[in-house]
Design a protein around this motif. Structure first.
Motif, PDB file in Angstrom:
ATOM      1  N   SER A 603       0.835  -1.210   0.000  1.00 60.04           N
ATOM      2  CA  SER A 603       0.000   0.000   0.000  1.00 60.04           C
ATOM      3  C   SER A 603       0.866   1.256   0.000  1.00 60.04           C
ATOM      4  CB  SER A 603      -0.931  -0.007   1.213  1.00 60.04           C
ATOM      5  OG  SER A 603      -1.779  -1.127   1.187  1.00 60.04           O
ATOM      6  N   LEU A 604       1.961   1.238   0.794  1.00 56.68           N
ATOM      7  CA  LEU A 604       2.863   2.388   0.837  1.00 56.68           C
ATOM      8  C   LEU A 604       3.578   2.585  -0.502  1.00 56.68           C
ATOM      9  CD1 LEU A 604       4.392   1.859   4.408  1.00 56.68           C
ATOM     10  CD2 LEU A 604       2.866   3.715   3.714  1.00 56.68           C
ATOM     11  N   LEU A 605       3.980   1.474  -1.127  1.00 51.81           N
ATOM     12  CA  LEU A 605       4.619   1.565  -2.443  1.00 51.81           C
ATOM     13  C   LEU A 605       3.653   2.157  -3.464  1.00 51.81           C
ATOM     14  CD1 LEU A 605       6.510  -1.854  -2.486  1.00 51.81           C
ATOM     15  CD2 LEU A 605       7.577   0.416  -2.488  1.00 51.81           C
ATOM     16  N   ALA A 606       2.380   1.769  -3.359  1.00 52.75           N
ATOM     17  CA  ALA A 606       1.380   2.320  -4.284  1.00 52.75           C
ATOM     18  C   ALA A 606       1.234   3.821  -4.088  1.00 52.75           C
ATOM     19  CB  ALA A 606       0.044   1.614  -4.087  1.00 52.75           C
ATOM     20  N   ALA A 614       4.357  -2.442  -5.955  1.00 51.01           N
ATOM     21  CA  ALA A 614       3.200  -2.591  -5.067  1.00 51.01           C
ATOM     22  C   ALA A 614       2.446  -3.866  -5.376  1.00 51.01           C
ATOM     23  CB  ALA A 614       2.281  -1.387  -5.198  1.00 51.01           C
ATOM     24  N   ILE A 615       2.272  -4.137  -6.700  1.00 47.18           N
ATOM     25  CA  ILE A 615       1.547  -5.356  -7.096  1.00 47.18           C
ATOM     26  C   ILE A 615       2.272  -6.597  -6.594  1.00 47.18           C
ATOM     27  CG2 ILE A 615       0.912  -6.779  -9.099  1.00 47.18           C
ATOM     28  CD1 ILE A 615       0.295  -4.125 -10.561  1.00 47.18           C
ATOM     29  N   VAL A 616       3.585  -6.589  -6.688  1.00 52.32           N
ATOM     30  CA  VAL A 616       4.367  -7.743  -6.233  1.00 52.32           C
ATOM     31  C   VAL A 616       4.130  -7.999  -4.741  1.00 52.32           C
ATOM     32  CG1 VAL A 616       6.707  -8.622  -5.846  1.00 52.32           C
ATOM     33  CG2 VAL A 616       6.145  -7.485  -8.004  1.00 52.32           C
ATOM     34  N   GLU A 617       4.209  -6.944  -3.942  1.00 54.03           N
ATOM     35  CA  GLU A 617       4.047  -7.100  -2.495  1.00 54.03           C
ATOM     36  C   GLU A 617       2.620  -7.507  -2.117  1.00 54.03           C
ATOM     37  OE1 GLU A 617       6.310  -7.172  -0.176  1.00 54.03           O
ATOM     38  OE2 GLU A 617       7.896  -6.771  -1.624  1.00 54.03           O
ATOM     39  N   LEU A 618       1.640  -6.921  -2.808  1.00 54.29           N
ATOM     40  CA  LEU A 618       0.245  -7.265  -2.505  1.00 54.29           C
ATOM     41  C   LEU A 618      -0.060  -8.706  -2.886  1.00 54.29           C
ATOM     42  CD1 LEU A 618      -1.422  -3.906  -3.599  1.00 54.29           C
ATOM     43  CD2 LEU A 618      -1.206  -4.766  -1.260  1.00 54.29           C
ATOM     44  N   GLU A 619       0.480  -9.144  -4.017  1.00 59.58           N
ATOM     45  CA  GLU A 619       0.296 -10.549  -4.412  1.00 59.58           C
ATOM     46  C   GLU A 619       0.969 -11.484  -3.405  1.00 59.58           C
ATOM     47  OE1 GLU A 619      -1.578 -11.891  -6.446  1.00 59.58           O
ATOM     48  OE2 GLU A 619      -1.989 -10.559  -8.138  1.00 59.58           O
ATOM     49  N   LEU A 628      -7.556 -12.074   2.831  1.00 56.44           N
ATOM     50  CA  LEU A 628      -7.412 -10.658   3.175  1.00 56.44           C
ATOM     51  C   LEU A 628      -8.231  -9.785   2.231  1.00 56.44           C
ATOM     52  CD1 LEU A 628      -3.625 -10.195   4.064  1.00 56.44           C
ATOM     53  CD2 LEU A 628      -5.574  -9.936   5.585  1.00 56.44           C
ATOM     54  N   LEU A 629      -9.421  -9.421   2.634  1.00 54.51           N
ATOM     55  CA  LEU A 629     -10.306  -8.595   1.796  1.00 54.51           C
ATOM     56  C   LEU A 629      -9.659  -7.269   1.437  1.00 54.51           C
ATOM     57  CD1 LEU A 629     -13.759  -9.104   3.551  1.00 54.51           C
ATOM     58  CD2 LEU A 629     -13.175  -9.729   1.208  1.00 54.51           C
ATOM     59  N   ILE A 630      -9.023  -6.617   2.424  1.00 54.10           N
ATOM     60  CA  ILE A 630      -8.455  -5.291   2.162  1.00 54.10           C
ATOM     61  C   ILE A 630      -7.372  -5.356   1.089  1.00 54.10           C
ATOM     62  CG2 ILE A 630      -8.987  -4.299   4.418  1.00 54.10           C
ATOM     63  CD1 ILE A 630      -6.139  -4.958   5.307  1.00 54.10           C
ATOM     64  N   THR A 631      -6.699  -6.521   1.017  1.00 53.37           N
ATOM     65  CA  THR A 631      -5.626  -6.640   0.018  1.00 53.37           C
ATOM     66  C   THR A 631      -6.207  -6.780  -1.385  1.00 53.37           C
ATOM     67  OG1 THR A 631      -4.255  -7.684   1.706  1.00 53.37           O
ATOM     68  CG2 THR A 631      -3.520  -7.882  -0.572  1.00 53.37           C
ATOM     69  N   TYR A 632      -7.293  -7.549  -1.542  1.00 54.29           N
ATOM     70  CA  TYR A 632      -7.943  -7.644  -2.860  1.00 54.29           C
ATOM     71  C   TYR A 632      -8.399  -6.261  -3.324  1.00 54.29           C
ATOM     72  CZ  TYR A 632      -8.041 -12.750  -2.489  1.00 54.29           C
ATOM     73  OH  TYR A 632      -7.690 -14.071  -2.392  1.00 54.29           O
ATOM     74  N   ARG A 633      -8.963  -5.507  -2.400  1.00 52.09           N
ATOM     75  CA  ARG A 633      -9.443  -4.171  -2.771  1.00 52.09           C
ATOM     76  C   ARG A 633      -8.272  -3.237  -3.117  1.00 52.09           C
ATOM     77  NH1 ARG A 633     -13.778  -5.035   1.466  1.00 52.09           N
ATOM     78  NH2 ARG A 633     -15.699  -5.206   0.241  1.00 52.09           N
ATOM     79  N   GLN A 634      -7.194  -3.321  -2.310  1.00 53.57           N
ATOM     80  CA  GLN A 634      -6.025  -2.472  -2.579  1.00 53.57           C
ATOM     81  C   GLN A 634      -5.399  -2.827  -3.929  1.00 53.57           C
ATOM     82  OE1 GLN A 634      -4.876   0.156  -0.696  1.00 53.57           O
ATOM     83  NE2 GLN A 634      -3.539   0.509  -2.455  1.00 53.57           N
ATOM     84  N   LEU A 635      -5.315  -4.121  -4.224  1.00 57.81           N
ATOM     85  CA  LEU A 635      -4.734  -4.566  -5.492  1.00 57.81           C
ATOM     86  C   LEU A 635      -5.592  -4.123  -6.674  1.00 57.81           C
ATOM     87  CD1 LEU A 635      -2.406  -6.134  -6.746  1.00 57.81           C
ATOM     88  CD2 LEU A 635      -3.686  -8.257  -6.353  1.00 57.81           C
ATOM     89  N   ALA A 636      -6.923  -4.174  -6.478  1.00 53.77           N
ATOM     90  CA  ALA A 636      -7.822  -3.703  -7.537  1.00 53.77           C
ATOM     91  C   ALA A 636      -7.623  -2.209  -7.797  1.00 53.77           C
ATOM     92  CB  ALA A 636      -9.268  -3.994  -7.164  1.00 53.77           C
ATOM     93  N   LYS A 637      -7.399  -1.450  -6.727  1.00 55.20           N
ATOM     94  CA  LYS A 637      -7.147  -0.007  -6.891  1.00 55.20           C
ATOM     95  C   LYS A 637      -5.868   0.244  -7.690  1.00 55.20           C
ATOM     96  CE  LYS A 637      -9.423   1.615  -2.666  1.00 55.20           C
ATOM     97  NZ  LYS A 637      -9.199   2.239  -1.335  1.00 55.20           N
ATOM     98  N   VAL A 638      -4.825  -0.563  -7.394  1.00 52.39           N
ATOM     99  CA  VAL A 638      -3.560  -0.392  -8.119  1.00 52.39           C
ATOM    100  C   VAL A 638      -3.762  -0.668  -9.606  1.00 52.39           C
ATOM    101  CG1 VAL A 638      -1.198  -1.254  -8.384  1.00 52.39           C
ATOM    102  CG2 VAL A 638      -2.163  -0.918  -6.088  1.00 52.39           C
TER     103      VAL A 638
END
Length: 682
Positions: A603-606, A614-619, A628-638
């Motif tokens: 999230s910070l990298l994004a 950011a995508i690498v870390e979120l994946e 992790l729901l928040i991670t799916y949403r954060q990745l979708a935002k990226v």
């Protein structure tokens, strides 16, 4: 246990040895007062005097009901008659209604502030509840009028000792014993003094002088037994216990104490002989026979206990307590069928008797353990048909109703129980819980408060009361309840956290910090303690201290999600985004399997515009935890920031499949709507 604490316990237990007082000094004063205050100057005064004399005579004879009636007759003629009020207070005290007794004594003092008997009674109440300041206040009121009152000097000495003013307590107690060597309260203080000085022989000598002066006072004998036990004089202890049992041949508690002594000394035959002797001499005392059954179960064998219970039941088949005892023994040994057979026989013998009701209630508990709810409900219906307000049956039905979500039905049954027994702890506890479930939080809190007046509150009651008080914004009361709860369980992290939050609301920063540090000092809750300290620092806008405490929290618990997130925010605010990226990245390197750390790092990298990283870390976070729901949403935002529609859809579909969370389906519908694909959105 110290002699003094032991003595205070005796004094506080109104139903215990305190009731063994034969002619208490207070009652003697009461007699003198009654005689002195009433003058037969008129017809009404003559009637008052006669009623009062009869009331006092009945009271001395132990006929409390008649004494109460006659004393009330006095008040019908003259509501302000302090002698009658004093006597009614004494009656209420002996009945165990301390609140009513207190009210009566207080009303006497309202009319006559120098009334010695009323002040003495108030001192007796306050020393029993360990309100030492009030005890001393009332004692001083008496001593200002009557300085050589040995009983009151004894109360004052006890109160001073309770306050920790030991030297003064011993001085006052010594003065009381010069006036009356049998002053029990003063003896308690002086025996404790000698016990602390390891001068037990001196303590014993003082008690023996007290016995000579006051031979009928059981509390002196009890202190003597306690001291003799500490001195290891077992023969003398046995002799004193036998003496008490012989003196009170119809009081089971003394024989029970003697039997326990023999058990402790491994003399089981003597213990059994004592219990059987008491039962033989008190043939109508069913509890004495039940005590023998209990003794055999605990000290001999299950078989002997069952054999004895069967023998008693053969002698008296209509005695339901023997049936219940035998059934419970069978249950204890795992023989449920035999227990059911005994209980069913009790029901069949006389289906509408008290014994059959008790047997049915035990059968209900058996069937509920078997989860045979229909059988249990049928028996409950039978019990309540015979006795509509049977407390055991109503309590069981209330529990069943509450467990089935039938809150109103449960509350209805509990109110019937409390109508007949306003001090039923179990019913009131259940009612408070039910009212909270129903949403009647004010009523629930009122009942928790009542529970606290009936008995020393336990952790569950205090915690529930605190929660409700917080909900209703009664913060002062909530703080009081939490502080009391912490006296019972000082390292309860949840309680400390709630107290810190309350203290923060009051802006009592020092107290809040003190309690947070209590957790810091606890190895089990250290991370939470530092986290709470950081919260205080943040409220006080001390970022450096907040960061320092959050780092300490994270060190104590490296998986602390809240601490890591808080640090990320504070470092970003103070030192910039890149500093936060560096800190969180280093933490993830040290703890590579923490999914939340990977999520936060991504999230910070994004935020810093490094979308591919950011995508690498979120994946990586999702590979560690695919829920992790928040991670799916954060990745979708990226992916959205990269205008990668396929990436957005793919990650939301993955999240929906992994979590079955319909919120992600809504997110997907919203995304399609935003890009104008209304068909897919629908």
């Amino acid at each position: 246990m110290s002699i003094l604490v032991y003595y205070l316990m005796i004094l506080k237990n109104r139903k215990g040895l305190l009731n063994m007082l034969t002619k208490s000094f207070v009652r003697i004063l009461s007699v003198l007062m009654l005689v002195g205050l009433i003058a037969a100057c008129s017809s009404g005064e003559d009637r008052q005097e006669k009623y009062l004399e009869r009331a006092q005579a009945y009271f001395e004879e132990g006929d409390i009901d008649k004494a109460r009636i006659e004393a009330r007759n006095v008040l019908q003629i003259n509501p302000k008659n302090t002698a009658a009020r004093q006597l009614l207070g004494e009656i209420s005290y002996d009945d165990g209604d301390i609140r009513k007794a207190y009210g009566m004594f207080l009303s006497v003092l309202d009319e006559n502030p120098d009334n010695i008997a009323a002040h003495t009674s108030m001192a007796k109440i306050y020393i029993a509840v360990k309100d030492y300041d009030k005890t001393i206040e009332h004692s001083n009121s008496i001593l200002a009028i009557e300085s050589d009152n040995a009983l009151v000097l004894g109360y004052k000495a006890l109160a001073l000792a309770g306050q920790g003013n030991i030297a003064k307590a011993e001085e006052v107690a010594a003065g009381a014993l010069l006036l009356d060597p049998g002053s029990t309260e003063a003896l308690g203080v002086m025996v404790q003094k000698y016990f602390n000085e390891k001068s037990n022989e001196k303590g014993l000598a003082v008690l023996e002088r007290g016995q000579l002066a006051n031979p009928d006072e059981v509390r002196i004998i009890s202190m003597k037994i306690s001291l003799l036990e500490n001195m290891g004089k077992t023969e003398a202890v046995e002799a004193e216990l036998i003496g008490l049992a012989d003196r009170f041949p119809e009081e089971s508690r003394y024989t029970q104490t003697l039997a326990k002594y023999y058990v402790r000394e491994s003399n089981l035959d003597a213990a059994e002989a004592a219990l059987r002797g008491f039962a033989d001499n008190n043939e109508d005392d069913i509890s004495a026979k039940l005590s023998i059954i209990s003794f055999l179960l605990q000290q001999r064998s299950k078989e002997q206990a069952i054999q004895q219970a069967e023998s008693y039941l053969d002698e008296d088949k209509d005695q339901s307590k023997f049936s219940a005892a035998l059934a419970q023994l069978h249950l204890f040994t795992g023989d449920k069928d035999s227990a059911v057979s005994v209980l069913e026989a009790a029901v069949d013998r006389d289906p509408r008797s008290v014994g059959s009701i008790e047997a049915r209630n035990i059968l209900v508990s058996i069937y509920l353990q078997e989860e045979s709810v229909d059988k249990a409900n049928n028996l409950l219906a039978e019990v309540l048909d015979i006795e509509p307000e049977n407390a055991d049956a109503l309590l069981t039905r209330a529990r069943l109703s509450l467990s089935d979500g039938e809150i109103k039905d449960g509350i209805s049954d509990l109110r019937v129980i409390l109508k007949n027994d306003p001090e039923s702890i179990v019913a009131m506890t259940l009612l408070a819980a039910a009212q909270e479930l129903e949403g009647s939080e004010g009523l629930a809190l009122d009942n928790y408060k009542k529970l606290m007046t009936l008995q020393a509150p336990d952790l569950a009651v205090l915690t529930s009361a605190a929660r409700l008080a917080i909900s209703s914004e009664q913060y002062q009361e909530a703080e009081s309840y939490i502080r009391q709860a912490l006296e019972l369980e000082g390292d309860n992290a949840s309680l400390v956290t709630n107290l810190v939050k309350l203290l923060v609301l009051k802006e009592d920063w020092d107290a809040a910090r003190s309690f947070a540090n209590r957790l810091v000092d606890s190895e089990k809750s250290r991370a939470l303690g530092y986290f709470l300290l950081a919260g205080l620092d943040t409220r006080l806008e001390d970022q450096d201290s907040a960061i320092k405490n959050l780092k300490a929290s994270l060190k104590a618990e490296p998986k602390g999600v809240e601490s890591l997130t808080g640090l990320s925010s504070l470092i970003t605010e103070k030192n910039g985004l890149e500093a936060a990226v560096a800190f969180v990245g280093e933490h993830c390197k040290n703890y590579p399997t923490q999914a939340h750390c990977r999520h936060l790092f991504g999230s910070l990298l994004a935020q810093s515009g490094k979308l591919d990283l950011a995508i690498v870390e979120l994946e990586e976070a999702l590979s560690l935890n695919d829920k992790l729901l928040i991670t799916y949403r954060q990745l979708a935002k990226v992916y959205g920031s990269q205008r990668n529609k396929e990436g957005v859809v793919a990650v939301l579909e993955r999240g929906l499949a992994a979590t079955q969370d319909q919120g992600l389906a809504f997110d997907m519908a919203n995304f399609y709507y935003q890009i104008g694909d209304f068909q897919k959105s629908s």
